[in-house]
Design an enzyme around this catalytic site. Structure first.
Site, PDB file in Angstrom:
ATOM      1  N   PHE A 117       0.861  -1.177   0.000  1.00  0.00           N
ATOM      2  CA  PHE A 117       0.000   0.000   0.000  1.00  0.00           C
ATOM      3  C   PHE A 117       0.901   1.232   0.000  1.00  0.00           C
ATOM      4  O   PHE A 117       1.857   1.316   0.779  1.00  0.00           O
ATOM      5  CB  PHE A 117      -0.918  -0.008   1.227  1.00  0.00           C
ATOM      6  N   ASP A 188       2.831  -5.586   7.493  1.00  0.00           N
ATOM      7  CA  ASP A 188       1.610  -4.776   7.561  1.00  0.00           C
ATOM      8  C   ASP A 188       0.428  -5.735   7.422  1.00  0.00           C
ATOM      9  O   ASP A 188       0.299  -6.434   6.408  1.00  0.00           O
ATOM     10  CB  ASP A 188       1.635  -3.735   6.438  1.00  0.00           C
ATOM     11  N   TYR A 213      -9.948  -0.399  11.297  1.00  0.00           N
ATOM     12  CA  TYR A 213     -11.224   0.056  10.727  1.00  0.00           C
ATOM     13  C   TYR A 213     -11.692  -0.798   9.557  1.00  0.00           C
ATOM     14  O   TYR A 213     -12.770  -0.560   9.034  1.00  0.00           O
ATOM     15  CB  TYR A 213     -11.167   1.538  10.312  1.00  0.00           C
ATOM     16  N   LYS A 214     -10.874  -1.784   9.160  1.00  0.00           N
ATOM     17  CA  LYS A 214     -11.273  -2.671   8.069  1.00  0.00           C
ATOM     18  C   LYS A 214     -12.002  -3.884   8.660  1.00  0.00           C
ATOM     19  O   LYS A 214     -13.096  -3.744   9.199  1.00  0.00           O
ATOM     20  CB  LYS A 214     -10.033  -3.061   7.255  1.00  0.00           C
ATOM     21  N   ARG A 360     -13.107  -4.396  -6.466  1.00  0.00           N
ATOM     22  CA  ARG A 360     -12.663  -5.136  -5.287  1.00  0.00           C
ATOM     23  C   ARG A 360     -13.864  -5.441  -4.397  1.00  0.00           C
ATOM     24  O   ARG A 360     -14.686  -4.554  -4.129  1.00  0.00           O
ATOM     25  CB  ARG A 360     -11.656  -4.243  -4.561  1.00  0.00           C
TER      26      ARG A 360
END
Lengths: 401, 401
Positions: A117, A188, A213-214, A360
């Site tokens: 990312f 990560d 938060y995912k 996605r």
């Protein structure tokens, strides 16, 4: 498959999803756990409102970053007492890589891949720039990582699961390879924590970071987390040496003395209201077994891929076909993917788009079941077979997330 | 005094203070604005719950760090578009000093004073360590700062108002002195923002940082803010180069390109739920004029000092006697200050203690009036005259905040 112990119907009932929405974007922002609203209200009204400054002690605000860290630690195979929450993932990446570099004196190269990312790369770029011109961020293709782990490498920094394709690195093998070459690892877990079993201790990982938060459903802007292996936890001297990582923050010493173990990775005042939401979100996770979540996730992604491929020949699978090689998301390439995703969102199937052409979809067994997947496939088939994406309104929308 | 335009009775009615509490700790954690609870609930239930990922656009989450920054900017004399919120104050100190150092190539010394809040010193210590052994953090006494500004100094980093005594630096004079010596300034406004008028633009300040959970009443763990002067805003390349400071975060480029001006000081995902509380807190500030707040603050602190000194000879004023030389707090030294503060808290007067012997009281005209001050003085007089602090229970309590 062994019998599941996790009651997914029960966990699904713990979420408050809008009517008519099939939410396949829990890999980007998890939905609201029903209990979070009341828990946040309690933090605001009863704790902040009534306890005021004494909330730091009486409501346990000061201890929460470590308590929440331990609850996350259980999901990622961390030893108890070695995860703490706070800041954002970008900041935690910086902390982890800076610390890892201090433990590998003489080496100047951080190795990563171009599937990482971008913020991870940006943060390290900034860190290395401040450290001087001898330092280098080396970015290779994901499949070239293993061969690029030479004895020049100080730190191998990878995101386990690729944010676009869901392709999964082999954490155990790459960590072993890095260690054999004298390097340390920073993993990560943004698309791993809550998505699939992670075994940090078993893999002998050095540092790990992630967001909440995912898949963990901590809410928009929920704090990040960081893990430091026990063998390093009392050795690292944090670059971001904030007062709450000090051995005695309220002694107000002029000199920094790092706190015990993972506590030194705390920086500033923790986000008490966000932590309240995260705490409620982790209550749902307390009911889940990660092996069950993984088994259900594979069942759902296999169902989704089979359904979409049968109905939509224009969509090209961008994720690994072997479920063991991917995380808990499925991506398809389509040149008009942005417009197609807008058409889906308009029809209640919420996924997201990642440039240049990735559609996605995230699979989150805590609140998505096989019926949802079948319903989503039917809508995707309708949008693709009837070219419903071919609508100027969908193509011109501002792209923000 | 000119006629006040701010209706302090109206602002007081906008807070929800517990019955029987005289809250003289708004300089540490501001109290709950009544509207904040509903605003937070809206962010959680209506925005996160219903909009899910689309909240980033539809609820304006992505724009909030700059919007809130501008509302704070009005209170500190910043040019519009030059303040952004996010992270913690420790992180913002790091960003500001790292940026200032990049703008002063060839110089290696950061000058600060030993009255600075420790985390500012810790963060710079960590930053300089990562930059190499040539860099130095030089810490002098507050009164020695001016003379220590030599042409060795790269960055002068000061907290305008001392967290223990309330002693106020002369921002305009020290900034001019720093500039004359070729240095840049980083001002920490933790005890200034909302406490007294600040004129960043008029003082020609370079960088400023602050927190929003003290006088601004943003709530526990509310985000920090950073100001960069217009002349530097497009020049600095942030050390903490996170994706939301990128020119095009959602292009997912592999290389970092800083965003326009202050936007580049954003790092990671902003704390949406904390921002909702801060937004409600700033609604109260929208009703206030900083000159009025300052005039009322001086009236209250003068009343307090006179009352306490008349009744409590054992308490020694630690704050400057001249109101022009102090912020909006008053501190007294007392060897048994910790126990005395516990005795006060038990009687509803909430201030705080800072080691080794400082009893600290904050004056916040938005919700504290002259009647509150007189009532607090009477309780302090009772505690001191009758030695109510001389109680083992008050002396042994765990010291956390």
């Amino acid at each position: 498959m062994r019998g599941l112990m996790t009651d997914f119907a029960a966990t699904k009932a713990m979420f408050d999803l809008p009517q008519g929405v099939l939410y396949l974007d829990g890999n980007s922002l998890g939905p609201l756990p029903r209990a979070a609203a009341a828990r946040v209200q309690q933090a605001v009204t009863d704790e902040w409102g009534q306890l005021l400054i004494t909330g730091w002690n009486k409501a346990g605000w000061m201890a929460q970053p470590s308590e929440l860290g331990d609850r996350i630690g259980r999901l990622i195979g961390a030893e108890p007492g070695h995860v703490v929450t706070g800041d954002t993932l970008s900041i935690k990446v910086y902390q982890a890589v800076a610390s890892a570099l201090e433990l590998t004196p003489g080496r100047k190269v951080v190795l990563s891949d171009n599937g990482n990312f971008p913020t991870d790369l940006y943060m390290v770029e900034g860190l290395l720039r401040s450290m001087g011109p001898d330092y280098e961020l080396r970015v290779v293709a994901p499949e070239a990582v293993e061969a690029a782990i030479t004895d020049e490498i100080a730190v191998l920094m990878l995101t386990e699961v690729d944010y676009r394709t869901g392709r999964k690195h082999d954490m155990a093998a790459l960590t072993a390879r890095a260690h054999a070459a004298g390097a340390l690892t920073v993993w990560d877990l943004a698309h791993s924590a809550g998505a699939l079993p992670v075994d940090l201790a078993g893999c002998d990982a050095d540092f790990a970071v992630g967001c909440t938060y995912k898949y963990l459903n901590g809410g928009p802007g929920a704090p990040a987390f960081i893990y430091v292996a026990p063998r390093h936890a009392d050795q690292v001297r944090p670059a971001l040496s904030g007062w709450l990582g000090h051995q005695a923050p309220f002694a107000f010493d002029l000199d920094y003395r790092p706190g015990a173990g993972i506590e030194r990775m705390r920086v500033g005042t923790p986000p008490v209201i966000q932590m309240a939401a995260l705490s409620a979100a982790l209550d749902v996770w307390d009911m889940a077994d990660m092996a069950d979540v993984r088994a259900k996730s594979i069942e759902l992604t296999e169902l989704f891929i089979a359904g979409v491929e049968a109905a939509c020949p224009d969509l090209e699978l961008a994720s690994p076909r072997d479920p063991a090689q991917r995380g808990s998301q499925v991506s398809f390439r389509f040149a008009e993917g942005y417009a197609a995703m807008q058409a889906l969102i308009a029809r209640g199937v919420i996924g997201d788009f990642r440039a240049p052409d990735i559609m996605r979809f995230g699979f989150t067994p805590l609140f998505i079941d096989a019926g949802d997947v079948k319903a989503a496939v039917a809508i995707i088939a309708d949008v693709m077979q009837n070219r419903l994406w071919d609508n100027p309104e969908y193509k011109t929308r501002a792209r923000v997330t």
